[in-house]
Design a protein around this motif. Structure first.
Motif, PDB file in Angstrom:
ATOM      1  N   SER A  71       0.839  -1.204   0.000  1.00 52.82           N
ATOM      2  CA  SER A  71       0.000   0.000   0.000  1.00 52.82           C
ATOM      3  C   SER A  71       0.870   1.249   0.000  1.00 52.82           C
ATOM      4  O   SER A  71       1.999   1.246   0.493  1.00 52.82           O
ATOM      5  CB  SER A  71      -0.897   0.027   1.249  1.00 52.82           C
ATOM      6  OG  SER A  71      -1.782  -1.058   1.267  1.00 52.82           O
ATOM      7  N   LEU A  72       0.307   2.308  -0.545  1.00 48.44           N
ATOM      8  CA  LEU A  72       0.900   3.637  -0.489  1.00 48.44           C
ATOM      9  C   LEU A  72      -0.226   4.652  -0.358  1.00 48.44           C
ATOM     10  O   LEU A  72      -1.346   4.409  -0.831  1.00 48.44           O
ATOM     11  CB  LEU A  72       1.704   3.958  -1.749  1.00 48.44           C
ATOM     12  CG  LEU A  72       3.096   3.359  -1.909  1.00 48.44           C
ATOM     13  CD1 LEU A  72       3.647   3.697  -3.293  1.00 48.44           C
ATOM     14  CD2 LEU A  72       4.047   3.847  -0.831  1.00 48.44           C
ATOM     15  N   ARG A  73       0.100   5.783   0.252  1.00 44.21           N
ATOM     16  CA  ARG A  73      -0.849   6.889   0.313  1.00 44.21           C
ATOM     17  C   ARG A  73      -0.208   8.120  -0.311  1.00 44.21           C
ATOM     18  O   ARG A  73       0.806   8.616   0.188  1.00 44.21           O
ATOM     19  CB  ARG A  73      -1.246   7.194   1.757  1.00 44.21           C
ATOM     20  CG  ARG A  73      -2.385   8.193   1.877  1.00 44.21           C
ATOM     21  CD  ARG A  73      -2.513   8.709   3.276  1.00 44.21           C
ATOM     22  NE  ARG A  73      -3.792   9.363   3.508  1.00 44.21           N
ATOM     23  CZ  ARG A  73      -4.004  10.247   4.490  1.00 44.21           C
ATOM     24  NH1 ARG A  73      -3.040  10.563   5.323  1.00 44.21           N
ATOM     25  NH2 ARG A  73      -5.204  10.797   4.643  1.00 44.21           N
ATOM     26  N   LEU A  74      -0.803   8.596  -1.375  1.00 43.41           N
ATOM     27  CA  LEU A  74      -0.322   9.801  -2.041  1.00 43.41           C
ATOM     28  C   LEU A  74      -1.066  11.017  -1.480  1.00 43.41           C
ATOM     29  O   LEU A  74      -2.244  10.931  -1.135  1.00 43.41           O
ATOM     30  CB  LEU A  74      -0.541   9.720  -3.542  1.00 43.41           C
ATOM     31  CG  LEU A  74       0.030   8.499  -4.263  1.00 43.41           C
ATOM     32  CD1 LEU A  74      -0.208   8.633  -5.772  1.00 43.41           C
ATOM     33  CD2 LEU A  74       1.494   8.316  -3.960  1.00 43.41           C
ATOM     34  N   SER A  75      -0.351  12.125  -1.416  1.00 46.02           N
ATOM     35  CA  SER A  75      -0.942  13.387  -0.991  1.00 46.02           C
ATOM     36  C   SER A  75      -0.675  14.451  -2.046  1.00 46.02           C
ATOM     37  O   SER A  75       0.322  14.374  -2.776  1.00 46.02           O
ATOM     38  CB  SER A  75      -0.355  13.849   0.342  1.00 46.02           C
ATOM     39  OG  SER A  75      -0.604  12.930   1.376  1.00 46.02           O
ATOM     40  N   CYS A  76      -1.541  15.431  -2.110  1.00 43.50           N
ATOM     41  CA  CYS A  76      -1.358  16.556  -3.019  1.00 43.50           C
ATOM     42  C   CYS A  76      -1.741  17.833  -2.284  1.00 43.50           C
ATOM     43  O   CYS A  76      -2.901  18.002  -1.898  1.00 43.50           O
ATOM     44  CB  CYS A  76      -2.224  16.384  -4.250  1.00 43.50           C
ATOM     45  SG  CYS A  76      -2.280  17.843  -5.333  1.00 43.50           S
ATOM     46  N   ALA A  77      -0.776  18.706  -2.086  1.00 41.70           N
ATOM     47  CA  ALA A  77      -1.026  19.998  -1.451  1.00 41.70           C
ATOM     48  C   ALA A  77      -1.360  21.010  -2.535  1.00 41.70           C
ATOM     49  O   ALA A  77      -0.567  21.223  -3.455  1.00 41.70           O
ATOM     50  CB  ALA A  77       0.190  20.432  -0.661  1.00 41.70           C
TER      51      ALA A  77
END
Length: 120
Positions: A17-23
């Motif tokens: 699993s991975l969690r991507l973020s976008c600011a």
């Protein structure tokens, strides 16, 4: 100026699993639909997931490309101007550069992308 900055990519084994973020900044995040888009090696851009602006006020408004349904979850935190993509049960075919996009589908602006590599 619209700015979208992705983070959270990396190398993961199949099934991981991975969690991507976008600011996001430079626009009214809460009123915009947002998307995740990816580009696999040698292929064109494809949208992966879309979340409508109404989700922040209790609406449903999440859409997924068929190959990621049931494995990926898109979400947003309007208070933090941040978009997320939780990716579970990753497969080698998910290997791509992932972009955050302002708007629907491929969007009208995208960030610089974050590399996701699924390999043993």
């Amino acid at each position: 100026e619209v700015q979208l900055v992705e983070s959270g990519g990396g190398l993961v084994q199949p099934g991981g699993s991975l969690r991507l973020s976008c600011a996001a900044s430079g626009f009214t995040f809460s009123t915009e639909s947002m998307s995740w888009v990816r580009q696999a090696p040698g292929k064109g851009l494809e949208w992966v997931a879309i979340i409508s602006s109404s989700v922040g006020t209790g609406g449903s408004g999440r859409y997924y490309e068929d190959s990621v349904k049931g494995r990926f979850t898109i979400s947003r935190d309007n208070a933090k101007n941040t978009l997320y993509l939780q990716m579970n049960s990753l497969k080698p075919e998910d290997t791509a550069v992932y972009y955050c996009a302002k708007g629907w589908g491929l969007g009208d602006r995208r960030g610089q992308g974050t590399q996701v590599t699924v390999s043993s």
